[in-house]
Scaffold this active site. Structure first.
Site, PDB file in Angstrom:
ATOM      1  N   ARG A   4      -5.222   2.410  14.142  1.00 29.70           N
ATOM      2  CA  ARG A   4      -3.916   1.749  14.107  1.00 29.70           C
ATOM      3  C   ARG A   4      -2.800   2.776  14.258  1.00 29.70           C
ATOM      4  NH1 ARG A   4      -1.834  -2.430   9.416  1.00 29.70           N
ATOM      5  NH2 ARG A   4      -2.178  -0.638   8.015  1.00 29.70           N
ATOM      6  N   ASP A  51       0.124  -0.007   0.204  1.00 26.72           N
ATOM      7  CA  ASP A  51       0.625   0.770   1.325  1.00 26.72           C
ATOM      8  C   ASP A  51       2.083   0.402   1.554  1.00 26.72           C
ATOM      9  OD1 ASP A  51       0.658  -1.630   2.725  1.00 26.72           O
ATOM     10  OD2 ASP A  51      -1.014  -1.115   4.049  1.00 26.72           O
TER      11      ASP A  51
END
Length: 541
Positions: free
Chosen positions: A169, A454
Site C-alpha cells: 500500500r 494507525d
C-alpha cells in the site's frame, strides 16, 4: 547498454541511510521522475476536483450515484480480469508497516496476504520510506533476518511456500514526499515515490517468484482517481517490459464519495483490478469531513458505538459485496484491530469472541476475506472463513442480488440511536494524543488500549472532537462540547501521562507537541483535510 542518465530528481534535507544506494539508484529515480513528470499534473487537478466536490456537498448535504456513468453500472457484460493464482484465496490478510521485524512476522503469520503498509501504519520519515523498500527487497531475495536487541529473540523466514503473498500500500494522492524534489523544487507525490521504487525494483523479481506487483490503493475519492492509477500501471508495465495486466490493485473504499462509485472504480481498473476493501475509521472520518456542514443528522456518536452492523455501515458493506461479485472481484472485509494481552486472559477471551462474531458476520455476508492486525488473530479469522468457504478459494459466486441499497441509505447516519458521550470525548483525546506522539517519533502502527491503531484512528478522533464542538453537542452529564472543555480534557490527559511516565520519560517524548497538534486540528475553525498534512511539517527525519 549505457549507464542511465542521472535523475532530474534531487534528494534534499535527508541524512544518508545505510544501503540507500540500493534503492535510490539512478535508474530507479529516473523512473520515479518520469512518473512525476507524466502524472503529477493530473494528480493536482484531481485534488482540486476533491475540493470542488466537497463544496458541492456542503451546499446540498447529499450524495447520489453519478448519472453520467449510469451506462457502466447498467452494463452487466463487463468483469474485472481473472485473479492470478496468488490472489485467488484471500480469506485472511494481515496488515502492518514494513519495518524488519514486522516484515518477517507478517510473512510468517499464516495469513494468505500481507498488506505491506507504506501508508497509514507508517509515519513517512525518510528512514521508513527508504529502509522499508530495502526490507521488501530483502524479503523477496530471502536475505532478511532480525534480532531484537531488547529480548535477544531472533526472527527468520519460513519456507517460501508458507509465506503470505504481499499486497503493498503506497501513500494516498494527497501526500507529498518532501525529501525528493524536481528541478523546480516541487516535491514528488508520496504515492509515486512508494509505488515507483517498489515496482521498479521488484516487479520482475516477483514474477520470477510466481507472484506479481500487487497493490492496495488508499484514500481514493472517485473513479477519475482510479483512472489515473490505471494509467500509471499501463505506463509502468511498458517501461520495465512486463506484460500488461501483470499489476493487480485492490481499492480501499474508505471515503464516502468512493462508496457511490464502486462499479466505476472497478471499471476504470478492470484490467488490473483485484477487488475492493471495506474500511471503517477512514470511512467514518470521510463522512464527518464531507458532511460537517450538514447539521445534527450527520453527527456521529462515539466511534466505538458505530459498529459495522449500524444500518448505514451495513448498507455500505453489503453494496460492496454485491458490486464486487457482480464484477468477479474480491470483496475484502475490515480490520480486527485487537492486540492480545499477555497478562489478562479475560480481556482476551471477551475480545476474541467479538473478533469471531465480526468475522463470522463478514464471511456469512459474502466477503471473500478480511483483515487482522496481529498474528494471534489469524486462526480466529481463518476459522470463520474456513467454515463458509471450505475448500473454495472465495465466494464470488454469491452475487447477493437480494441487496438493494439506495443512495440515501449510505448517509443515513441519523438511523443510529447512540449519542455522543463525555467518555467518548475523553477517549478521542486520549487516543489522539497517544497516537500523534508516536507518529511524531516515526511510528505509524501503535498499540493503544489493546488496539492496534494507525493514522485513521487519529483522523476519526480529531474529527469527532471538531464535529461535536461545531454541532454544540450536549453530553449526558450536562456538559456541552466546547473548545474550553476539549482543552480542559487534553490538559488533564497530559498531566496523567506525565504522572504515568515520570518527568524524564515525558520530557524525552513529543507529548506537548502532540497535545498542541491535536488541539490545533480539532479546534481550528478551518477543518484540515488531513491531520497528516500539518503533522508531516513537524515530523523529523
Amino acid at each position: 547498454m549505457s549507464a542511465p542518465a542521472p535523475s532530474p530528481l534531487a534528494i534534499v534535507d535527508a541524512e544518508p541511510l545505510p544501503r540507500q544506494e540500493e534503492v535510490l539508484t539512478d535508474a530507479a529515480l529516473a523512473f520515479v521522475a518520469e512518473l512525476h513528470r507524466r502524472f503529477t499534473p493530473r494528480r493536482d487537478e484531481l485534488l482540486a476536483r476533491r475540493a470542488e466536490r466537497r463544496a458541492e456537498i456542503a451546499r446540498t448535504s447529499t450524495l447520489d450515484f453519478l448519472p453520467e456513468t449510469a451506462a457502466i453500472r447498467a452494463d452487466d457484460s463487463w468483469k474485472v480480469a481473472p485473479a492470478p493464482a496468488a490472489l485467488n484465496d484471500r480469506r485472511v490478510e494481515i496488515t502492518g508497516p514494513t519495518d524488519r521485524k514486522m516484515t518477517i512476522n507478517a510473512l510468517n503469520s499464516g495469513a494468505r496476504i500481507w498488506l505491506a503498509d507504506f501508508e497509514d501504519a507508517s509515519a513517512p520519515t525518510w528512514e521508513n520510506v527508504v529502509l522499508g523498500q530495502v526490507n521488501m527487497a530483502d524479503a523477496y531475495t530471502r536475505n532478511i533476518d532480525f534480532t531484537d536487541e531488547r529480548t535477544g529473540k531472533s526472527y527468520a523466514l519460513r519456507p517460501a511456500e508458507e509465506l503470505a503473498t504481499v499486497v503493498m500500500r503506497p501513500r494516498g494522492w494527497h501526500l507529498n514526499e518532501r525529501h525528493l524534489v524536481d528541478a523546480d523544487g516541487t516535491p514528488v507525490p508520496g504515492a509515486l515515490v512508494d509505488f515507483g521504487l517498489y515496482f521498479f525494483h521488484n516487479a520482475q523479481r516477483l514474477l520470477d517468484l510466481g507472484k506479481g506487483p500487487y497493490f492496495y490503493l488508499p484514500k481514493t475519492e472517485s473513479h477519475l482517481e482510479a483512472r489515473l492509477w490505471n494509467d500509471v500501471f499501463v505506463f509502468a508495465q511498458d517501461y520495465v517490459g512486463i506484460p500488461q495486466g501483470t499489476v493487480r490493485a485492490t481499492v480501499l473504499i474508505e471515503t464516502i464519495t468512493a462508496a457511490y462509485e464502486m462499479e466505476e472504480i472497478l471499471y476504470e481498473l478492470r484490467d488490473h483490478a483485484s477487488g475492493l476493501n471495506a474500511g471503517r475509521w477512514d470511512y467514518l472520518f470521510s463522512i464527518v469531513k464531507n458532511f460537517r456542514d450538514g447539521g445534527p443528522r450527520f453527527v456521529l456518536p462515539d466511534r466505538n458505538a458505530v459498529t459495522m452492523t449500524a444500518p448505514f455501515m451495513r448498507a455500505y458493506t453489503e453494496l460492496l459485496v454485491r458490486t464486487c461479485h457482480k464484477r468477479s472481484a474480491h470483496a475484502i472485509g475490515g480490520m480486527a484491530a485487537f492486540i492480545p494481552s499477555r497478562r489478562d486472559e479475560e480481556v482476551n477471551k471477551v475480545a476474541f469472541e467479538k473478533v469471531k462474531a465480526d468475522k463470522d458476520r463478514e464471511a456469512n455476508d459474502g466477503f471473500d476475506g478480511s483483515w487482522v492486525a496481529h498474528p494471534d488473530l489469524v486462526p480466529i479469522a481463518m476459522a470463520s472463513f474456513d467454515a463458509v468457504l471450505g475448500e473454495k478459494p472465495n465466494q464470488k459466486d454469491r452475487l447477493r442480488e437480494d441487496v438493494d441499497v439506495k443512495a440515501e441509505d449510505l448517509i443515513a447516519v441519523d438511523s443510529l440511536a447512540a449519542k455522543p458521550t463525555y467518555n467518548g470525548l475523553v477517549n478521542a483525546v486520549q487516543v489522539g494524543i497517544r497516537y500523534i506522539e508516536a507518529w511524531l517519533r516515526g511510528l505509524g502502527a501503535v498499540a493503544i488500549f489493546n488496539l492496534m491503531e494507525d493514522a485513521a484512528t487519529a483522523e476519526i478522533s480529531r474529527s469527532q472532537i471538531w464535529q461535536w464542538i461545531n454541532a454544540g453537542v450536549q453530553f449526558e452529564n450536562g456538559e456541552k462540547a466546547t473548545p474550553e472543555l476539549a482543552r480542559k480534557v487534553a490538559a488533564e490527559e497530559l498531566r496523567n501521562i506525565r504522572a504515568e511516565l515520570g518527568d524524564e520519560a515525558f520530557a524525552a517524548g513529543h507529548w506537548q507537541q502532540a497535545h498542541d497538534l491535536l488541539l490545533e486540528v480539532s479546534l481550528d475553525e478551518d477543518y484540515a483535510d488531513f491531520l497528516t498534512l500539518p503533522a508531516y511539517e513537524q515530523l523529523k527525519g
